[in-house]
Scaffold this active site. Structure first.
Site, PDB file in Angstrom:
ATOM      1  N   HIS A  94      60.394 -26.046-115.478  1.00 32.06           N
ATOM      2  CA  HIS A  94      59.350 -26.958-114.976  1.00 32.06           C
ATOM      3  C   HIS A  94      59.168 -28.121-115.951  1.00 32.06           C
ATOM      4  O   HIS A  94      58.990 -29.266-115.554  1.00 32.06           O
ATOM      5  CB  HIS A  94      58.010 -26.224-114.856  1.00 32.06           C
ATOM      6  CG  HIS A  94      57.889 -25.309-113.672  1.00 32.06           C
ATOM      7  ND1 HIS A  94      58.139 -25.727-112.389  1.00 32.06           N
ATOM      8  CD2 HIS A  94      57.500 -24.007-113.580  1.00 32.06           C
ATOM      9  CE1 HIS A  94      57.915 -24.709-111.545  1.00 32.06           C
ATOM     10  NE2 HIS A  94      57.539 -23.657-112.251  1.00 32.06           N
ATOM     11  N   HIS A 141      61.697 -30.741-115.544  1.00 29.43           N
ATOM     12  CA  HIS A 141      61.399 -31.527-114.340  1.00 29.43           C
ATOM     13  C   HIS A 141      60.436 -32.668-114.698  1.00 29.43           C
ATOM     14  O   HIS A 141      60.588 -33.792-114.235  1.00 29.43           O
ATOM     15  CB  HIS A 141      60.772 -30.601-113.288  1.00 29.43           C
ATOM     16  CG  HIS A 141      60.952 -31.052-111.864  1.00 29.43           C
ATOM     17  ND1 HIS A 141      60.399 -30.376-110.807  1.00 29.43           N
ATOM     18  CD2 HIS A 141      61.604 -32.105-111.327  1.00 29.43           C
ATOM     19  CE1 HIS A 141      60.711 -30.995-109.682  1.00 29.43           C
ATOM     20  NE2 HIS A 141      61.438 -32.048-109.966  1.00 29.43           N
ATOM     21  N   HIS A 152      61.953 -20.140-117.400  1.00 28.32           N
ATOM     22  CA  HIS A 152      61.363 -20.610-116.146  1.00 28.32           C
ATOM     23  C   HIS A 152      60.404 -21.777-116.393  1.00 28.32           C
ATOM     24  O   HIS A 152      60.537 -22.853-115.806  1.00 28.32           O
ATOM     25  CB  HIS A 152      60.622 -19.446-115.467  1.00 28.32           C
ATOM     26  CG  HIS A 152      59.904 -19.812-114.199  1.00 28.32           C
ATOM     27  ND1 HIS A 152      60.324 -19.390-112.956  1.00 28.32           N
ATOM     28  CD2 HIS A 152      58.793 -20.560-113.979  1.00 28.32           C
ATOM     29  CE1 HIS A 152      59.507 -19.866-112.029  1.00 28.32           C
ATOM     30  NE2 HIS A 152      58.556 -20.575-112.624  1.00 28.32           N
ATOM     31  N   GLU A 153      59.454 -21.570-117.291  1.00 27.87           N
ATOM     32  CA  GLU A 153      58.470 -22.620-117.563  1.00 27.87           C
ATOM     33  C   GLU A 153      59.141 -23.833-118.198  1.00 27.87           C
ATOM     34  O   GLU A 153      58.757 -24.971-117.951  1.00 27.87           O
ATOM     35  CB  GLU A 153      57.344 -22.092-118.465  1.00 27.87           C
ATOM     36  CG  GLU A 153      56.533 -20.944-117.874  1.00 27.87           C
ATOM     37  CD  GLU A 153      56.018 -21.204-116.468  1.00 27.87           C
ATOM     38  OE1 GLU A 153      55.823 -22.388-116.109  1.00 27.87           O
ATOM     39  OE2 GLU A 153      55.825 -20.230-115.718  1.00 27.87           O
TER      40      GLU A 153
HETATM   41 ZN   LIG Z   1      57.066 -21.622-111.620  1.00 22.09          ZN
END
Ligand SMILES: [Zn+2]
Length: 698
Positions: A494, A497, A490-491
């Protein structure tokens, strides 16, 4: 989680330049002389921050003054672009300081933070009050068709203009005065709400003296409760509190039903005791003032004011999503309730299922149906392999590579630095991974940027992931739970991104996107973490290197549907309660208990389930940043399930064409409108079906 980075704005405040600091000694006051210009962490001392902040503020004030003093007619270049270029020193020091204050803090840094906060807020407030600046931006905005602006430039311009307008820049003097008053009252009420809730949460303790009352609780939970008792001066007893890490396992495991009921009722009546810490009148006032503010700014209700900026755009779209999911989830929750009731009967209980029974019997059903042994599972998720799995996924999708760099300064000795290169071998950015807990690190897991990408400023990204994963012990390496493995992905999503950003203007780079879009790049990565094909690549036994056996993958997949009726219903009830408060159209006082009951009754919420947050402790919407925004978690989940479905439909979770499409979403950041960006990838607007399927709700 994505940390909200401090957005640098402008000011009218005059701060004395700090003559005492010479440019020779303060690393912030010169170019970072390091590979790829990463922060020279080894040279930075606490004494460098404050002078650098002050000098950064002073420089930006001069830059703003140069913009507003410009005698030429306002243009995008001499106003908006000039603003985007301003504040570079302040950005540089703020990024390093706030990153380290979260990931590796100490008393001295906390003291600096307290000193810097008012300087920054005054500096930031200055922007909203700078009428000369607003006049220029307004002129550029009104003449935007006359300049040949790109999509990105138009969005950046609109962002600046709207921020001013939403702050009241277009109002009359009298209205501005009222808005200021409202803002002041709102901030005090929110503060009171939070303080009351904290008091009410801390005022209650469940003190257990009889060891038998601990029956059913896992060892770790019991020892934590003993520790809590000791800290409270009650050595030899056990204390449970209303904080989630304490009450939730109690509700899940404690055999003593009467005690479960007691602590549950204490939890669900916080802020609702008609005492000095009661939150009901505060809620009524908050709701009325928010409505007045929205109407002052030209919106029919507060939700419309908030949502205008989001991907959802308006309350009708949020309601449509929430209601659809609600209708799918409620029947499933009812079936789950029946299942729990038969477990009660089977185990000799002669009572009707109540809210304080749900978690307890759900745990029993889960063990009976799936029997997932967490310790067996962990052995297939050593940290190094999970991280390699994340790198593997990014490589298969976007062709990028990660190689460790041992020559770079590190934010902390535990961190590892990687250089990220594109498929063409060109440098993309730097990625720091800082995974283990320590006393100087905050709770949870997050991504942040030491430097954001910007074509305009010629900057490549420097991104960090900070987590709190299980540490290695003795001979055993760090073995993650499956949830932790998903958190790593998940991290890392990011981080991608931030790393793959390819825009010109820093204010729309990477994760600078709208509130209900920011979790898409992160949440979608969790799908690859859980995909059987990917699991077989990275989930390998820490001793034998054997890939995870099929029967464990099967169990993982099956159990992912477990209790989703409950989880979804509990959550959506809160999202809909949030919307109900923020779509009221009269400022008449609200009877909070009645309002809550009517709203939930209308939905048909069953009595065995309580809304995830009752009004008097719904901190997200009354003192957090989530008013008319609690739905956003689910919105992002709809997007990630739908986006991953696009890959699955091709029969290849690494489908190159889809990967290229998603790469574009990551590259564009906030430089294109979120829905347009999404539909360009998907070929249509997102559908909720994949989410319902994933949660087993259809
Ligand atoms: Zn998040």
């Amino acid at each position: 989680m994505k940390k909200i980075t401090y957005l640098i704005c402008l000011a009218s405040l005059m701060i004395q330049a700090c003559q005492s600091v010479t440019n020779q000694t303060n690393p912030f006051l010169k170019e970072f002389d390091t590979p790829h210009g990463v922060p020279p962490f080894h040279l930075i001392q606490n004494s460098h921050y404050l002078p650098a902040f002050k000098e950064g503020i002073r420089q930006q004030q001069q830059e703003i003054k140069a913009i507003t003093d410009n005698t030429e007619a306002p243009t995008f270049a001499n106003t908006v672009e000039a603003l985007e270029k301003s504040g570079q020193l302040l950005n540089k020091v703020a990024a390093v300081f706030f990153n380290l204050q979260a990931a590796h803090t100490n008393d001295s840094m906390q003291a600096i933070a307290e000193e810097v906060a008012p300087l920054l807020s005054e500096h930031t407030d200055g922007i909203n009050l700078n009428e000369k600046l607003f006049e220029r931006i307004k002129t550029v905005y009104e003449n935007k068709d006359k300049e040949n602006l790109s999509t990105e430039q138009l969005l950046v311009l609109e962002k600046y203009y709207k921020d001013f307008v939403r702050g009241g820049a277009n109002l009359s003097e009298k209205e501005k005065e009222r808005l200021k008053q409202i803002n002041g009252e709102l901030s005090i009420l929110a503060l009171k709400f939070g303080n009351n809730l904290l008091k009410e949460t801390n005022n209650y303790q469940l003190v257990i003296e009889n060891e038998q009352d601990l029956s059913g609780l896992p060892e770790g939970v019991i020892s934590t409760a003993a520790e809590t008792a000791k800290e409270a001066g009650m050595e030899g007893k056990w204390v449970f509190t209303l904080h989630n890490p304490s009450i939730m396992p109690f509700l899940q495991y404690a055999d003593n039903r009467a005690l479960r009921e007691e602590i549950y009722k204490a939890y669900t009546t916080r802020g609702n005791h008609n005492n000095e810490y009661d939150n009901k009148v505060i809620i009524s006032q908050l709701v009325a003032l928010r409505l007045e503010k929205a109407q002052l700014l030209g919106f029919p209700d507060y939700a419309s004011y908030v949502l205008e900026q989001n991907m959802a755009k308006n309350p009708a779209n949020v309601y449509e999503l929430c209601n659809k999911i609600w209708e799918a989830a409620l029947p499933v929750a009812k079936k789950e309730a029946q299942k729990l009731q038969s477990m009660i009967t089977r185990t000799g209980g002669k009572f009707k299922l109540q809210p304080w029974d749900w978690r307890y019997y759900a745990e029993k059903v889960k063990q009976a149906e799936y029997g997932l042994d967490e310790n067996e599972l962990r052995q297939y998720f050593p940290l190094d392999k999970v991280r390699e799995g994340a790198f593997y996924t990014a490589n298969k999708l976007y062709g990028i590579t990660f190689s460790q760099r041992t020559d770079l300064p590190l934010p902390h000795p535990d961190a590892i630095a990687y250089e990220v290169k594109g498929a063409d071998g060109k440098h993309i950015g730097i990625f720091y991974a800082d995974y283990f807990p320590r006393p100087s690190k905050g709770q949870g897991a997050w991504m942040d940027a030491f430097r954001s990408e910007s074509g305009l400023l010629g900057m490549t990204p420097v991104i960090t992931n900070v987590c709190n994963f299980t540490k290695p012990t003795g001979e055993t390496p760090s073995l993650l739970t499956f949830e932790e493995a998903q958190t790593l992905f998940h991290e890392f999503g990011h981080a991608l991104h931030g790393l793959l950003s390819q825009v010109d203007y820093p204010s729309v780079a990477g994760t600078n996107v709208v509130h209900d879009f920011v979790e898409l790049p992160s949440q979608i990565m969790e799908n690859w973490a859980a995909d059987p094909e990917v699991l077989k690549v990275y989930a390998r036994h820490y001793k034998t290197g054997e890939p995870i056996p099929q029967h464990l993958i099967d169990k993982l997949q099956k159990s992912s549907h477990f209790n989703q009726g409950f989880a979804t219903t509990e959550f959506m009830a809160a999202a809909l309660l949030d919307m109900a408060y923020h779509t009221v159209s009269t400022t008449d006082p609200i009877d909070v208990e009645k309002f809550e009951k009517q709203t939930l009754d209308k939905l048909g919420l069953i009595p065995e389930i309580t809304v995830r947050y009752r009004s008097t402790y719904f901190s997200h919407i009354f003192d957090g940043g989530y008013s008319a925004g609690y739905y956003a978690y689910t919105w992002a989940e709809v997007l990630d399930a739908d986006a991953f479905e696009a890959f699955k439909e091709t029969g290849d979770v690494f489908n190159p064409e889809k990967a290229e499409g998603f790469h574009r979403i990551l590259a564009k950041g906030g430089s294109e409108e979120a829905m347009k960006l999404y539909t360009a990838f998907r070929g249509k607007e997102p559908s909720i079906e994949p989410l319902l399927k994933r949660r087993g709700l259809k």
